[in-house]
Design a protein around this motif. Structure first.
Motif, PDB file in Angstrom:
ATOM      1  N   ASN A 133      11.302 -46.066 -21.309  1.00 11.58           N
ATOM      2  CA  ASN A 133      11.896 -47.298 -20.795  1.00 11.58           C
ATOM      3  C   ASN A 133      13.406 -47.329 -21.048  1.00 11.58           C
ATOM      4  O   ASN A 133      13.925 -46.613 -21.912  1.00 11.58           O
ATOM      5  CB  ASN A 133      11.247 -48.513 -21.451  1.00 11.58           C
ATOM      6  N   ASN A 134      14.095 -48.198 -20.307  1.00 15.42           N
ATOM      7  CA  ASN A 134      15.524 -48.455 -20.482  1.00 15.42           C
ATOM      8  C   ASN A 134      16.395 -47.223 -20.271  1.00 15.42           C
ATOM      9  O   ASN A 134      17.449 -47.068 -20.909  1.00 15.42           O
ATOM     10  CB  ASN A 134      15.797 -49.042 -21.876  1.00 15.42           C
ATOM     11  N   VAL A 135      15.955 -46.333 -19.378  1.00 15.48           N
ATOM     12  CA  VAL A 135      16.798 -45.187 -19.022  1.00 15.48           C
ATOM     13  C   VAL A 135      18.005 -45.710 -18.239  1.00 15.48           C
ATOM     14  O   VAL A 135      17.850 -46.506 -17.311  1.00 15.48           O
ATOM     15  CB  VAL A 135      16.008 -44.172 -18.183  1.00 15.48           C
ATOM     16  N   PRO A 136      19.229 -45.317 -18.583  1.00 18.77           N
ATOM     17  CA  PRO A 136      20.417 -45.816 -17.875  1.00 18.77           C
ATOM     18  C   PRO A 136      20.324 -45.562 -16.365  1.00 18.77           C
ATOM     19  O   PRO A 136      19.910 -44.478 -15.932  1.00 18.77           O
ATOM     20  CB  PRO A 136      21.566 -45.020 -18.507  1.00 18.77           C
ATOM     21  N   SER A 137      20.701 -46.558 -15.597  1.00 16.50           N
ATOM     22  CA  SER A 137      20.639 -46.433 -14.141  1.00 16.50           C
ATOM     23  C   SER A 137      21.605 -45.386 -13.608  1.00 16.50           C
ATOM     24  O   SER A 137      21.470 -44.927 -12.463  1.00 16.50           O
ATOM     25  CB  SER A 137      20.944 -47.789 -13.492  1.00 16.50           C
ATOM     26  N   ALA A 138      22.593 -44.985 -14.431  1.00 17.40           N
ATOM     27  CA  ALA A 138      23.547 -43.962 -14.007  1.00 17.40           C
ATOM     28  C   ALA A 138      22.891 -42.594 -13.854  1.00 17.40           C
ATOM     29  O   ALA A 138      23.456 -41.702 -13.206  1.00 17.40           O
ATOM     30  CB  ALA A 138      24.701 -43.876 -15.006  1.00 17.40           C
ATOM     31  N   ILE A 139      21.707 -42.415 -14.451  1.00 20.18           N
ATOM     32  CA  ILE A 139      20.991 -41.140 -14.302  1.00 20.18           C
ATOM     33  C   ILE A 139      20.152 -41.232 -13.042  1.00 20.18           C
ATOM     34  O   ILE A 139      19.047 -41.786 -13.037  1.00 20.18           O
ATOM     35  CB  ILE A 139      20.116 -40.857 -15.537  1.00 20.18           C
ATOM     36  N   ASN A 140      20.685 -40.719 -11.955  1.00 18.60           N
ATOM     37  CA  ASN A 140      20.015 -40.784 -10.656  1.00 18.60           C
ATOM     38  C   ASN A 140      20.434 -39.589  -9.819  1.00 18.60           C
ATOM     39  O   ASN A 140      21.186 -38.717 -10.284  1.00 18.60           O
ATOM     40  CB  ASN A 140      20.332 -42.098  -9.945  1.00 18.60           C
ATOM     41  N   ALA A 141      19.973 -39.545  -8.587  1.00 17.19           N
ATOM     42  CA  ALA A 141      20.233 -38.386  -7.718  1.00 17.19           C
ATOM     43  C   ALA A 141      21.059 -38.739  -6.494  1.00 17.19           C
ATOM     44  O   ALA A 141      21.155 -37.937  -5.570  1.00 17.19           O
ATOM     45  CB  ALA A 141      18.899 -37.766  -7.283  1.00 17.19           C
ATOM     46  N   ARG A 142      21.665 -39.911  -6.470  1.00 12.96           N
ATOM     47  CA  ARG A 142      22.407 -40.289  -5.269  1.00 12.96           C
ATOM     48  C   ARG A 142      23.713 -39.511  -5.158  1.00 12.96           C
ATOM     49  O   ARG A 142      24.241 -39.011  -6.146  1.00 12.96           O
ATOM     50  CB  ARG A 142      22.672 -41.785  -5.241  1.00 12.96           C
ATOM     51  N   GLY A 143      24.204 -39.413  -3.910  1.00 14.31           N
ATOM     52  CA  GLY A 143      25.460 -38.703  -3.701  1.00 14.31           C
ATOM     53  C   GLY A 143      25.509 -38.035  -2.340  1.00 14.31           C
ATOM     54  O   GLY A 143      24.518 -37.986  -1.599  1.00 14.31           O
ATOM     55  N   PHE A 144      26.673 -37.517  -2.004  1.00 11.32           N
ATOM     56  CA  PHE A 144      26.860 -36.838  -0.729  1.00 11.32           C
ATOM     57  C   PHE A 144      26.125 -35.506  -0.704  1.00 11.32           C
ATOM     58  O   PHE A 144      25.852 -34.905  -1.742  1.00 11.32           O
ATOM     59  CB  PHE A 144      28.351 -36.612  -0.465  1.00 11.32           C
ATOM     60  N   ALA A 145      25.821 -35.058   0.499  1.00  8.77           N
ATOM     61  CA  ALA A 145      25.213 -33.741   0.686  1.00  8.77           C
ATOM     62  C   ALA A 145      25.700 -33.178   2.011  1.00  8.77           C
ATOM     63  O   ALA A 145      25.976 -33.919   2.957  1.00  8.77           O
ATOM     64  CB  ALA A 145      23.687 -33.817   0.669  1.00  8.77           C
ATOM     65  N   ALA A 146      25.822 -31.869   2.080  1.00  6.76           N
ATOM     66  CA  ALA A 146      26.229 -31.197   3.316  1.00  6.76           C
ATOM     67  C   ALA A 146      25.556 -29.835   3.342  1.00  6.76           C
ATOM     68  O   ALA A 146      25.302 -29.228   2.290  1.00  6.76           O
ATOM     69  CB  ALA A 146      27.748 -31.050   3.391  1.00  6.76           C
ATOM     70  N   GLY A 147      25.260 -29.354   4.549  1.00 13.21           N
ATOM     71  CA  GLY A 147      24.580 -28.075   4.618  1.00 13.21           C
ATOM     72  C   GLY A 147      24.490 -27.509   6.011  1.00 13.21           C
ATOM     73  O   GLY A 147      25.266 -27.873   6.909  1.00 13.21           O
ATOM     74  N   PHE A 148      23.532 -26.625   6.206  1.00 10.26           N
ATOM     75  CA  PHE A 148      23.395 -25.873   7.443  1.00 10.26           C
ATOM     76  C   PHE A 148      21.919 -25.605   7.706  1.00 10.26           C
ATOM     77  O   PHE A 148      21.066 -25.813   6.828  1.00 10.26           O
ATOM     78  CB  PHE A 148      24.149 -24.542   7.334  1.00 10.26           C
ATOM     79  N   GLY A 149      21.610 -25.138   8.900  1.00  5.48           N
ATOM     80  CA  GLY A 149      20.238 -24.807   9.244  1.00  5.48           C
ATOM     81  C   GLY A 149      20.188 -23.824  10.391  1.00  5.48           C
ATOM     82  O   GLY A 149      21.124 -23.733  11.201  1.00  5.48           O
ATOM     83  N   LEU A 150      19.113 -23.083  10.473  1.00  5.61           N
ATOM     84  CA  LEU A 150      18.855 -22.165  11.576  1.00  5.61           C
ATOM     85  C   LEU A 150      17.428 -22.393  12.049  1.00  5.61           C
ATOM     86  O   LEU A 150      16.490 -22.319  11.242  1.00  5.61           O
ATOM     87  CB  LEU A 150      19.033 -20.708  11.134  1.00  5.61           C
ATOM     88  N   PHE A 151      17.256 -22.684  13.343  1.00  6.24           N
ATOM     89  CA  PHE A 151      15.963 -23.065  13.890  1.00  6.24           C
ATOM     90  C   PHE A 151      15.559 -22.141  15.039  1.00  6.24           C
ATOM     91  O   PHE A 151      16.401 -21.733  15.845  1.00  6.24           O
ATOM     92  CB  PHE A 151      15.992 -24.510  14.392  1.00  6.24           C
ATOM     93  N   ILE A 152      14.268 -21.888  15.100  1.00  9.57           N
ATOM     94  CA  ILE A 152      13.671 -21.123  16.180  1.00  9.57           C
ATOM     95  C   ILE A 152      12.699 -22.027  16.932  1.00  9.57           C
ATOM     96  O   ILE A 152      11.917 -22.758  16.311  1.00  9.57           O
ATOM     97  CB  ILE A 152      12.913 -19.877  15.640  1.00  9.57           C
ATOM     98  N   GLY A 153      12.750 -22.000  18.260  1.00 11.67           N
ATOM     99  CA  GLY A 153      11.860 -22.851  19.038  1.00 11.67           C
ATOM    100  C   GLY A 153      12.245 -22.850  20.502  1.00 11.67           C
ATOM    101  O   GLY A 153      12.618 -21.804  21.048  1.00 11.67           O
ATOM    102  N   LEU A 154      12.203 -24.002  21.141  1.00 11.94           N
ATOM    103  CA  LEU A 154      12.601 -24.176  22.534  1.00 11.94           C
ATOM    104  C   LEU A 154      13.647 -25.283  22.589  1.00 11.94           C
ATOM    105  O   LEU A 154      13.402 -26.400  22.115  1.00 11.94           O
ATOM    106  CB  LEU A 154      11.399 -24.548  23.408  1.00 11.94           C
ATOM    107  N   PHE A 155      14.803 -24.984  23.198  1.00  5.75           N
ATOM    108  CA  PHE A 155      15.915 -25.920  23.200  1.00  5.75           C
ATOM    109  C   PHE A 155      16.580 -25.942  24.575  1.00  5.75           C
ATOM    110  O   PHE A 155      16.757 -24.890  25.198  1.00  5.75           O
ATOM    111  CB  PHE A 155      16.956 -25.543  22.129  1.00  5.75           C
ATOM    112  N   ARG A 156      16.951 -27.156  25.004  1.00  4.07           N
ATOM    113  CA  ARG A 156      17.680 -27.299  26.262  1.00  4.07           C
ATOM    114  C   ARG A 156      18.669 -28.456  26.111  1.00  4.07           C
ATOM    115  O   ARG A 156      18.298 -29.549  25.702  1.00  4.07           O
ATOM    116  CB  ARG A 156      16.748 -27.609  27.429  1.00  4.07           C
ATOM    117  N   SER A 157      19.929 -28.187  26.416  1.00  5.25           N
ATOM    118  CA  SER A 157      20.963 -29.220  26.399  1.00  5.25           C
ATOM    119  C   SER A 157      21.849 -29.044  27.615  1.00  5.25           C
ATOM    120  O   SER A 157      22.440 -27.989  27.807  1.00  5.25           O
ATOM    121  CB  SER A 157      21.799 -29.116  25.112  1.00  5.25           C
ATOM    122  N   GLU A 158      21.904 -30.092  28.482  1.00  2.00           N
ATOM    123  CA  GLU A 158      22.650 -29.992  29.732  1.00  2.00           C
ATOM    124  C   GLU A 158      23.794 -30.997  29.754  1.00  2.00           C
ATOM    125  O   GLU A 158      23.761 -31.983  29.036  1.00  2.00           O
ATOM    126  CB  GLU A 158      21.714 -30.247  30.921  1.00  2.00           C
TER     127      GLU A 158
END
Length: 256
Positions: free
Chosen positions: A231-256
């Motif tokens: 109990n009473n764990v400080p609220s400052a101990i959390n996982a919030r914050g910015f994130a940035a990244g990348f991805g590579l996907f395989i599938g079917l794609f169409r953009s016109e």
């Protein structure tokens, strides 16, 4: 979904034929142009795929270092960002414009080991999350889209401390093992992550993604070794914050 795309051209031609019977040749030309515009707009983007995602999670390391207690804080400062990786998949709900739904699972950890008084001590921080994806694809150029959206899910933030002798011998009749001891402090959290993704289709079968987001986390109950409620764990101990990244996907794609 495949059935919809299979019969869509037939329904389109039937609609044109109905309009042709009701109007003159000039009217048919006007209606056909409008229908073609509507058809092009509704089919401007389609995507279904799965692949690898990686990202850097900027959790509040300074706040955690200032509030964490022994034994989880005895090995110096944790540092951000934490690299996380995992899998993601999505599909377009073409009946609702370019709305996409999907999922994502990420995890990562950072460990530090040092020797003290002939023993080994290791501290580890771990983050993981699993979330549902909801975003909307906005085509900018052929093959290139921007997709604002949100991820909703659950995650886990944990700290682990292990201490034990640097080495030992196989026990004889008077000895035993079990001198290494591990303690874990962990809490689940709800995750809300507004995200903007930029995606470019390398081909009709592969696309790459760059994304940025902010993780809002609502921490749950902290437990030590999955048995003792803390109990009473400080609220400052959390996982919030910015994130940035990348991805590579395989599938079917169409953009016109």
């Amino acid at each position: 979904m495949r059935l919809f795309f299979a019969i869509a051209p037939l329904l389109f031609l039937m609609a044109l034929a109905g309009h042709a019977q009701q109007g003159s040749g000039d009217q048919l030309g006007e209606i056909t142009f409008e229908d073609l515009q509507d058809k092009q707009s509704s089919a401007a983007y389609f995507g279904i795929g799965a692949g690898y995602v990686g990202g850097f999670w900027y959790f509040p390391a300074a706040d955690i270092n200032a509030n964490l207690v022994m034994p989880y804080s005895m090995h110096g400062d944790y540092s951000a960002p934490l690299f996380t990786s995992g899998v993601s998949g999505f599909l377009t709900l073409s009946l609702v414009g370019n709305l996409r739904v999907g999922f994502e699972a990420l995890s990562g950890s950072s460990s530090h080991t040092e020797s003290q008084s002939g023993g080994q001590h290791r501290a580890t921080l771990s983050l993981s999350s699993a979330a549902l994806q909801l975003d909307y694809a906005l085509p900018l150029l052929r093959g290139f889209i921007v997709a604002p959206g949100v991820f909703l899910g659950r995650g886990l933030l944990s700290f682990e401390h292990t201490t034990g002798p640097a080495s030992t011998q196989w026990p004889n009749a008077n000895g035993n093992l079990g001198q290494a001891v591990t303690s874990t402090l962990a809490a689940p959290f709800w995750l809300i992550r507004p995200t903007v993704s930029l995606e470019y289709a390398l081909s009709g079968y592969a696309t790459v993604r760059a994304w940025g987001s902010y993780n809002v986390t609502l921490m749950g109950t902290w437990q030590e070794n999955n048995i003792t409620t803390v109990n009473n764990v400080p609220s400052a101990i959390n996982a919030r914050g910015f994130a940035a990244g990348f991805g590579l996907f395989i599938g079917l794609f169409r953009s016109e």
